[in-house]
Design an enzyme around this catalytic site. Structure first.
Site, PDB file in Angstrom:
ATOM      1  CB  CYS A 170      74.119 -45.583  35.999  1.00  0.00           C
ATOM      2  SG  CYS A 170      74.641 -46.308  37.558  1.00  0.00           S
ATOM      3  CG  ASN A 176      69.927 -46.399  35.595  1.00  0.00           C
ATOM      4  OD1 ASN A 176      70.340 -46.153  36.718  1.00  0.00           O
ATOM      5  ND2 ASN A 176      68.909 -45.750  35.052  1.00  0.00           N
TER       6      ASN A 176
END
Ligand code: F6R
Length: 606
Positions: free
Chosen positions: A2, A99
């Site tokens: 991400c 992330n």
């Protein structure tokens, strides 16, 4: 994978965060969100591409000059508004973006739930917001540190607290994070390109470090609290180079991402030799009923299936077939109720693979999807889903998605093998340990790129190239050959080494390149016989072989070395020099590597 962003300064944070996320969209784009502090912390988020978030912000703007943002590539929980980041604790006073993978999130979530916590999403990330809130007593750094001490895995985390509006706190555990240094303002991002138009001065947060970012100050320390003194560096990349992480092509970047991708695909799924695959729910009864495993896929995914076939056969002793999805769907296949159909597709949208999976299901098979895209059509059609976690793959020629598929297949074999009792504890342990070593083996292989460059120089003017191997080496040869042909436009064919003498040998003359993959020790002598046959016709032999193989030099003109390892897992390392070889041949020939002619990333038509 991400993308994460942060901003602390005098300017409105929202446009800066959205702009940074747009530059990070290549890391994920199934949902996005931002959080901005202004008295309380306002969160806006939306499923879909970043433009959806922009629409939400236009309808319901946020004001404030400190904030964090996130663009998501789903791993835990499908893309949706509620699974989009940022995530907050129930009071909304602690907000995080994240992330990576929290490997022990099930346990942490259960513990928090037992204390009465209620969760608003299905993500592992939300656990971090709850944990930090639990430890928070006015000191965000201390609370983040305590949360990091219990949250295991490879991840990056950025947090903000309502009571400390002028700062954001972040940690890095493997997943990347950089600080961009401005004048009276500072930025955080997953990578340098997202910030390059704002500043050229950066501090890279290293693995195991924590950073406190304020408008006028940046403090770096270890997660445990020791001071870190690092000199900022000046980035000289141009914008295009930066988007590709400093590589000239996405393909090169993705090849080099493979150690991380393997780590992420394994993340949180192995506990000793026990495997936890959260979206695979085959019952004991389902397992007992499997008579045949049918792997259906196309292209590179099919080549991953060839490896899977061998692995399932060897470890599970279940007859396994690999079928081109486009052939399978018109074959009236002899699938029996209770069989397992494994549909493999990076995109999860390949029309033929979807149709094959539906056909198998209609015939009574249970469908298990191996795919890289959470929420893809295949993932929704399937009974079980095993997600690879390769992140978005931009290059048309697939590399990191392939190795992630292989890792997924090994995990599946381990899961089925231990559940059915086909694999004893010792064999399972050995496989699990081997899997954990793979990122290191691939990393070491990548460091020998110069060997592939030298081999590429010898192949660049060839007309035809032949790839051979036996068993798993044949599967790797198939994929190596496809990589070469699709981006270099050289004619290339792969075949089992034993098949050569039944026809193709007629085409092997002086100087014709033959690439041999020779990692399977039990087949090694047989493979060498084929090498001798081509050598006797004057072939130029390129071999992929283990470091310990000192025999191969007598037969091969060029050897691409891989570190010694388990034969069963060798495809993961052996493909790497062949990906590099294809890349460098195409590069020397001056081709458009990321977008080869006539090809599309996802084939959604029949
Ligand atoms: C080759 C390549 C293609 C795909 C094939 C299937 O590098 O990328 O051969 O593997 O089109 O695509 P997915 O995996 O999305 O079903």
């Amino acid at each position: 994978m991400c993308g994460i962003m942060g901003y602390v300064g005098p300017r409105p944070a929202a446009p800066i965060l959205v702009d940074g996320l747009r530059r990070l969209e290549y890391r994920g784009y199934d949902s996005a969100g931002i959080a901005v502090a202004n008295g309380t912390i306002a969160v806006r988020k939306a499923e879909g591409k970043l433009d959806r978030l922009v629409e939400v912000l236009a309808e319901d703007p946020v004001e404030g000059t400190v904030g964090i943002g996130h663009t998501r590539w789903a791993t835990h929980g499908p893309p949706s508004d509620r699974n989009a980041h940022p995530h907050a604790d129930p009071s909304g006073a602690i907000v995080v973006v994240h992330n990576g993978i929290i490997e022990n999130f099930h346990r942490l979530r259960d513990e928090l739930a037992a204390e009465g916590a209620e969760f608003a999403s299905e993500t592992d990330s939300e656990v971090l917001a709850h944990l930090i809130a639990r430890y928070y007593d006015g000191d965000l750094v201390a609370a983040v540190r305590r949360a990091a001490a219990v949250a295991e895995g490879a991840y990056a985390l950025v947090a903000m607290a309502e009571q400390e509006p002028g700062r954001i706190v972040a940690i890095r555990r493997i997943s990347p994070l950089v600080v961009g240094l401005g004048d009276g303002e500072n930025f955080l991002a997953s990578d340098i390109p997202a910030l390059l138009h704002r500043t050229r001065d950066f501090l890279v947060v290293e693995d195991g470090e924590l950073v406190v970012v304020e408008a006028e100050a940046v403090r770096l320390e270890t997660i445990e609290g020791a001071t870190v003194d690092r000199t900022p560096f000046r980035a000289e990349w141009d914008a295009e180079q930066a988007e590709k992480g400093g590589y000239d092509h996405f393909m090169a970047k993705e090849i080099h991402e493979q150690p991380t991708v393997i780590t992420e695909t394994l993340g949180g799924r192995l506990d000793g030799h026990r495997v936890h695959l959260e979206d695979v729910r085959l019952s004991e009864d389902d397992l007992r009923k499997i008579d045949t495993i049918w792997i259906t896929a196309c292209g590179t995914a099919l080549h991953a299936g060839l490896v899977g076939r061998e692995v399932f056969r060897r470890l599970l002793r279940i007859p396994t077939r690999v079928e081109y999805a486009h052939e399978f769907r018109y074959q009236e296949p002899l699938v029996r109720p209770g069989d397992l159909a494994v549909a493999i597709s990076q995109s999860g949208e390949t029309a033929d693979t979807l149709a094959a999976a539906r056909l198998a299901r209609g015939l009574g098979a249970r469908v298990l999807a191996i795919t890289n895209v959470v929420g893809s059509t295949l993932s929704r059609d399937a009974d079980d889903v095993l997600y690879t976690r390769a992140g978005p793959e931009i290059s048309v020629a697939s590399t990191k998605a392939y190795t992630a598929m292989l890792v997924a297949e090994y995990l599946l074999a381990l899961l089925l093998g231990t559940a059915r009792g086909d694999l004893d504890a010792e064999a399972a342990d050995r496989l699990a340990r081997g899997l954990e070593h793979l990122p290191d083996l691939v990393d070491r292989t990548l460091r020998r790129e110069d060997e592939a460059v030298a081999a590429a120089r010898r192949l660049v003017d060839a007309d035809d190239v032949y790839f051979i191997g036996r068993g798993l080496d044949h599967a790797v040869a198939m994929e190596g050959s496809l990589k070469l042909k699709e981006i270099s436009y050289l004619h290339s064919e792969a075949m089992p080494a034993g098949e050569l003498k039944h026809g193709t040998l007629a085409l092997v003359t002086e100087g014709v390149p033959v690439v041999v993959v020779a990692t399977q020790r039990h087949l090694y002598d047989k493979t060498l016989s084929a090498v001798q046959e081509v050598k006797a016709r004057g072939a130029f032999v390129v071999a992929v072989a283990y470091d310990a193989d000192d025999e191969i030099d007598r037969f091969a003109d060029v050897v691409l070395r891989i570190p010694d390892g388990e034969d069963l897992l060798a495809p993961v390392t052996a493909i790497v020099p062949l990906q590099l070889l294809a890349y460098h041949v195409a590069r020397l020939r001056g081709h458009d590597i990321d977008q080869p002619r006539n090809l599309a990333k996802s084939v959604t038509v029949e």
